[in-house]
Design a protein around this motif. Structure first.
Motif, PDB file in Angstrom:
ATOM      1  N   GLU A  85       0.815  -1.214   0.000  1.00  0.00           N
ATOM      2  CA  GLU A  85       0.000   0.000   0.000  1.00  0.00           C
ATOM      3  C   GLU A  85       0.850   1.266   0.000  1.00  0.00           C
ATOM      4  OE1 GLU A  85      -2.802  -0.060   3.254  1.00  0.00           O
ATOM      5  OE2 GLU A  85      -3.161  -2.204   2.975  1.00  0.00           O
ATOM      6  N   ILE A  86       2.139   1.149   0.315  1.00  0.00           N
ATOM      7  CA  ILE A  86       3.016   2.316   0.449  1.00  0.00           C
ATOM      8  C   ILE A  86       3.574   2.715  -0.911  1.00  0.00           C
ATOM      9  CG2 ILE A  86       5.132   3.205   1.482  1.00  0.00           C
ATOM     10  CD1 ILE A  86       4.600   1.298   3.866  1.00  0.00           C
ATOM     11  N   LYS A  87       3.288   3.970  -1.310  1.00  0.00           N
ATOM     12  CA  LYS A  87       3.790   4.504  -2.571  1.00  0.00           C
ATOM     13  C   LYS A  87       5.167   5.126  -2.382  1.00  0.00           C
ATOM     14  CE  LYS A  87       1.880   8.233  -4.523  1.00  0.00           C
ATOM     15  NZ  LYS A  87       0.931   9.065  -5.306  1.00  0.00           N
ATOM     16  N   THR A  88       5.301   6.015  -1.386  1.00  0.00           N
ATOM     17  CA  THR A  88       6.587   6.669  -1.136  1.00  0.00           C
ATOM     18  C   THR A  88       6.835   6.770   0.362  1.00  0.00           C
ATOM     19  OG1 THR A  88       5.621   8.890  -1.119  1.00  0.00           O
ATOM     20  CG2 THR A  88       6.465   8.078  -3.242  1.00  0.00           C
ATOM     21  N   ILE A  89       8.116   6.893   0.683  1.00  0.00           N
ATOM     22  CA  ILE A  89       8.541   7.122   2.065  1.00  0.00           C
ATOM     23  C   ILE A  89       9.725   8.075   1.996  1.00  0.00           C
ATOM     24  CG2 ILE A  89       9.919   5.019   2.046  1.00  0.00           C
ATOM     25  CD1 ILE A  89       9.359   4.777   5.064  1.00  0.00           C
ATOM     26  N   GLU A  90       9.652   9.151   2.770  1.00  0.00           N
ATOM     27  CA  GLU A  90      10.710  10.160   2.714  1.00  0.00           C
ATOM     28  C   GLU A  90      10.864  10.853   4.064  1.00  0.00           C
ATOM     29  OE1 GLU A  90       9.614  13.955   0.684  1.00  0.00           O
ATOM     30  OE2 GLU A  90       7.749  12.873   0.233  1.00  0.00           O
ATOM     31  N   GLN A  91      12.089  11.303   4.324  1.00  0.00           N
ATOM     32  CA  GLN A  91      12.318  12.094   5.529  1.00  0.00           C
ATOM     33  C   GLN A  91      11.967  13.535   5.216  1.00  0.00           C
ATOM     34  OE1 GLN A  91      16.098  11.640   7.442  1.00  0.00           O
ATOM     35  NE2 GLN A  91      15.588  13.053   9.072  1.00  0.00           N
ATOM     36  N   LEU A  92      11.253  14.161   6.127  1.00  0.00           N
ATOM     37  CA  LEU A  92      10.813  15.536   5.917  1.00  0.00           C
ATOM     38  C   LEU A  92      11.815  16.533   6.463  1.00  0.00           C
ATOM     39  CD1 LEU A  92       7.025  15.397   6.835  1.00  0.00           C
ATOM     40  CD2 LEU A  92       8.053  15.500   4.565  1.00  0.00           C
ATOM     41  N   ASP A  93      11.935  17.631   5.784  1.00  0.00           N
ATOM     42  CA  ASP A  93      12.644  18.792   6.303  1.00  0.00           C
ATOM     43  C   ASP A  93      11.820  19.295   7.489  1.00  0.00           C
ATOM     44  OD1 ASP A  93      13.090  21.635   6.709  1.00  0.00           O
ATOM     45  OD2 ASP A  93      14.247  21.592   4.855  1.00  0.00           O
ATOM     46  N   ASN A  94      12.482  19.706   8.568  1.00  0.00           N
ATOM     47  CA  ASN A  94      11.768  20.129   9.786  1.00  0.00           C
ATOM     48  C   ASN A  94      10.763  21.252   9.539  1.00  0.00           C
ATOM     49  OD1 ASN A  94      13.073  18.207  11.297  1.00  0.00           O
ATOM     50  ND2 ASN A  94      14.599  19.609  12.115  1.00  0.00           N
ATOM     51  N   THR A  95      10.976  22.052   8.493  1.00  0.00           N
ATOM     52  CA  THR A  95      10.063  23.173   8.233  1.00  0.00           C
ATOM     53  C   THR A  95       8.724  22.722   7.649  1.00  0.00           C
ATOM     54  OG1 THR A  95      10.976  23.530   6.017  1.00  0.00           O
ATOM     55  CG2 THR A  95      11.994  24.741   7.843  1.00  0.00           C
ATOM     56  N   LYS A  96       8.655  21.525   7.095  1.00  0.00           N
ATOM     57  CA  LYS A  96       7.419  21.076   6.440  1.00  0.00           C
ATOM     58  C   LYS A  96       6.284  20.790   7.413  1.00  0.00           C
ATOM     59  CE  LYS A  96       9.010  19.768   2.023  1.00  0.00           C
ATOM     60  NZ  LYS A  96       8.875  18.881   0.904  1.00  0.00           N
ATOM     61  N   LEU A  97       6.605  20.551   8.669  1.00  0.00           N
ATOM     62  CA  LEU A  97       5.544  20.297   9.659  1.00  0.00           C
ATOM     63  C   LEU A  97       5.181  21.544  10.458  1.00  0.00           C
ATOM     64  CD1 LEU A  97       6.400  16.742  11.025  1.00  0.00           C
ATOM     65  CD2 LEU A  97       4.681  17.392   9.345  1.00  0.00           C
ATOM     66  N   LYS A  98       5.925  22.632  10.227  1.00  0.00           N
ATOM     67  CA  LYS A  98       5.600  23.872  10.945  1.00  0.00           C
ATOM     68  C   LYS A  98       4.199  24.328  10.564  1.00  0.00           C
ATOM     69  CE  LYS A  98       9.952  25.781  12.169  1.00  0.00           C
ATOM     70  NZ  LYS A  98      10.684  26.946  12.501  1.00  0.00           N
ATOM     71  N   TRP A  99       3.539  24.920  11.515  1.00  0.00           N
ATOM     72  CA  TRP A  99       2.197  25.455  11.358  1.00  0.00           C
ATOM     73  C   TRP A  99       1.159  24.367  11.079  1.00  0.00           C
ATOM     74  CZ3 TRP A  99       2.443  29.874  13.551  1.00  0.00           C
ATOM     75  CH2 TRP A  99       3.586  30.645  13.416  1.00  0.00           C
ATOM     76  N   SER A 100       1.474  23.144  11.460  1.00  0.00           N
ATOM     77  CA  SER A 100       0.471  22.085  11.362  1.00  0.00           C
ATOM     78  C   SER A 100      -0.593  22.314  12.422  1.00  0.00           C
ATOM     79  CB  SER A 100       1.110  20.707  11.564  1.00  0.00           C
ATOM     80  OG  SER A 100       1.946  20.384  10.483  1.00  0.00           O
ATOM     81  N   VAL A 101      -1.815  22.077  12.056  1.00  0.00           N
ATOM     82  CA  VAL A 101      -2.944  22.290  12.955  1.00  0.00           C
ATOM     83  C   VAL A 101      -3.535  20.925  13.298  1.00  0.00           C
ATOM     84  CG1 VAL A 101      -5.243  23.312  13.154  1.00  0.00           C
ATOM     85  CG2 VAL A 101      -3.445  24.519  11.909  1.00  0.00           C
ATOM     86  N   ARG A 102      -3.749  20.711  14.582  1.00  0.00           N
ATOM     87  CA  ARG A 102      -4.392  19.469  15.021  1.00  0.00           C
ATOM     88  C   ARG A 102      -5.887  19.596  14.742  1.00  0.00           C
ATOM     89  NH1 ARG A 102      -3.450  19.101  20.829  1.00  0.00           N
ATOM     90  NH2 ARG A 102      -5.042  20.661  20.799  1.00  0.00           N
TER      91      ARG A 102
END
Length: 164
Positions: A85-102
């Protein structure tokens, strides 16, 4: 292979503060019970206990990567994702999760999990213990899952090695 998780500083602080706050409120409720106000106090004690221990039991403990599936190990209810089921797997740059809203989930008590969203990635499901060094898994149905193994580079390398 098993990949452990560790809480970031923010999650440790939030967990500590909530633990102290819940303990103080529960102790105060026992004092209220002694004065005859039983129903509301018992309800508050049960509610806070359920929230606290429920959150503890559903926290991500580790990730298990086998040749067949990825397992997000929790005390109650492991999450299993078939590797097909997994298409891609990658490590994220720390800035990509900034401003994430729960949107719906836990934001620091024993980790971060549930539904989150931001403008860079869109809607995603977190099973994380940190807000940095994250791994993004995208499925063929375009579901986005965030994991935070302690060793993300090894996690991705092992996944890629098993794919080949």
């Amino acid at each position: 292979m098993i990949y452990k998780t560790s809480l970031d500083r923010t999650a440790k602080v939030i967990t500590g503060i909530v633990t102290i706050l819940f303990a103080v409120v529960i102790i105060a409720q026992f004092l209220v019970i002694k004065n005859g106000e039983i129903k509301v106090s018992v309800f508050i004690i049960i509610l806070l206990s359920l929230i606290y221990f429920g959150t503890f039991l559903y926290r991500p403990i580790s990730y298990i990567l086998s040749e067949v599936e990825l397992i997000i190990h929790r005390s109650i209810g492991d999450i299993k994702i078939n590797r097909t089921e997994i298409k891609t797997i990658e490590q994220l740059d720390n800035t990509k999760l900034k401003w994430s809203v729960r949107v719906f989930g836990v934001g620091g008590l024993f980790g971060y999990w549930g539904k989150f969203s931001n403008s860079k990635i869109g809607s995603m499901t977190w099973y994380a213990t940190r807000r940095n060094k994250a791994v993004l898994i995208t499925t063929f149905t375009n579901k986005k899952i965030i994991l935070t193994p302690n060793e993300p580079e090894k996690f991705i390398a092992n996944y890629n090695r098993q794919v080949l």
